[in-house]
Design a protein around this motif. Sequence first.
Motif, PDB file in Angstrom:
ATOM      1  N   SER A  80       7.926   0.657   5.893  1.00 51.42           N
ATOM      2  CA  SER A  80       6.982   1.015   6.446  1.00 51.42           C
ATOM      3  C   SER A  80       7.582   1.698   8.003  1.00 51.42           C
ATOM      4  O   SER A  80       8.484   1.718   8.284  1.00 51.42           O
ATOM      5  N   PHE A 129      -2.579   2.993   8.090  1.00 51.95           N
ATOM      6  CA  PHE A 129      -3.562   2.235   8.755  1.00 51.95           C
ATOM      7  C   PHE A 129      -3.390   2.978  10.144  1.00 51.95           C
ATOM      8  O   PHE A 129      -2.422   3.119  10.774  1.00 51.95           O
ATOM      9  N   ARG A 130      -4.649   3.372  10.558  1.00 49.48           N
ATOM     10  CA  ARG A 130      -4.993   3.883  11.705  1.00 49.48           C
ATOM     11  C   ARG A 130      -6.005   3.350  12.555  1.00 49.48           C
ATOM     12  O   ARG A 130      -6.997   2.871  12.035  1.00 49.48           O
ATOM     13  N   ASP A 131      -5.620   3.180  13.832  1.00 56.62           N
ATOM     14  CA  ASP A 131      -6.786   2.536  14.842  1.00 56.62           C
ATOM     15  C   ASP A 131      -6.214   2.972  16.454  1.00 56.62           C
ATOM     16  O   ASP A 131      -5.019   3.260  16.631  1.00 56.62           O
ATOM     17  N   LEU A 140      -3.190  -6.626   9.606  1.00 59.57           N
ATOM     18  CA  LEU A 140      -2.928  -5.536  10.766  1.00 59.57           C
ATOM     19  C   LEU A 140      -4.353  -5.691  11.679  1.00 59.57           C
ATOM     20  O   LEU A 140      -4.182  -5.251  12.912  1.00 59.57           O
ATOM     21  N   THR A 141      -5.413  -5.396  11.076  1.00 60.25           N
ATOM     22  CA  THR A 141      -6.732  -5.077  12.016  1.00 60.25           C
ATOM     23  C   THR A 141      -6.701  -6.651  12.743  1.00 60.25           C
ATOM     24  O   THR A 141      -6.977  -6.528  13.869  1.00 60.25           O
ATOM     25  N   ARG A 187      -4.208  -4.777   5.100  1.00 56.56           N
ATOM     26  CA  ARG A 187      -5.000  -4.146   6.166  1.00 56.56           C
ATOM     27  C   ARG A 187      -5.833  -4.951   7.077  1.00 56.56           C
ATOM     28  O   ARG A 187      -5.960  -4.886   8.093  1.00 56.56           O
ATOM     29  N   SER A 211      -2.983  -4.405  -0.697  1.00 56.71           N
ATOM     30  CA  SER A 211      -3.730  -3.416   0.461  1.00 56.71           C
ATOM     31  C   SER A 211      -4.772  -4.240   1.219  1.00 56.71           C
ATOM     32  O   SER A 211      -4.808  -3.755   2.555  1.00 56.71           O
ATOM     33  N   ASP A 212      -5.535  -4.944   0.898  1.00 55.49           N
ATOM     34  CA  ASP A 212      -7.018  -5.348   1.443  1.00 55.49           C
ATOM     35  C   ASP A 212      -6.379  -6.420   2.333  1.00 55.49           C
ATOM     36  O   ASP A 212      -6.675  -6.675   3.548  1.00 55.49           O
ATOM     37  N   GLU A 252      -0.767   4.425  14.126  1.00 57.09           N
ATOM     38  CA  GLU A 252      -0.492   5.175  12.766  1.00 57.09           C
ATOM     39  C   GLU A 252       0.639   4.738  11.873  1.00 57.09           C
ATOM     40  O   GLU A 252       1.783   5.285  12.116  1.00 57.09           O
ATOM     41  N   ILE A 277      -0.330   2.471   1.769  1.00 57.16           N
ATOM     42  CA  ILE A 277      -1.608   2.704   2.736  1.00 57.16           C
ATOM     43  C   ILE A 277      -1.263   3.323   3.973  1.00 57.16           C
ATOM     44  O   ILE A 277      -0.067   3.207   4.285  1.00 57.16           O
TER      45      ILE A 277
END
Length: 191
Positions: free
Chosen positions: A69, A42-44, A148-149, A145, A141-142, A131, A40
């Motif tokens: 990672s 992950f961007r934010d 991380l969020t 994510r 994945s869920d 990123e 995956i």
Amino acid sequence: MEILHTGRFDLERAETAPGWMTELNGGHVPETEEYGTSSIVFRDHRPFHPQRLWDLLAGGLDAFGVVRSKGFLWSASRPDVQALWSQAGPSGPCDPVAAPVVVSGEWPEDPEERVELESRWHPVFGDRHQELVLIGVRLDSDGLRAALTAGLLTDAEITVGEDARRALPDPFCEWDLGDLHDHEHADPVPV
């Protein structure tokens, strides 16, 4: 001399090999299916809360199936530095690599790089962003994510201002910022 330019490779013969025919007939099982690997991104733009990021890493990314990672991240307590994260197995250094443009004021001279930077510019955070690419086996994945969020600042934490964010509890060791391109000052983190 024993491998190259020997004249021993025969394309017609290779095309009749069982593995070649299996591949051509669609019988090959991709490694992603055979071994269960996936990834995956992950961007934010929001920064990580340093303590929540530490806690996530201390709990182990392997709980989500992560084996490797890498990417860029930034912490609310260290807004002047973009960090390079690179984890493989139990090892995961986090090194300071650059001052973001929003901090340094140094825009790229290359027109294409500038256009790319402007395309992802955030009105509050500028070019600071997360990123990360996370690769794993039977990756959740869920769950990953979501974890991380959850490590990012909340809207309420963002509104307190940068000075208050700099004072957040930060269990990561101090970085030597004398030379942001010197990767010998690795910040070991639990993974």
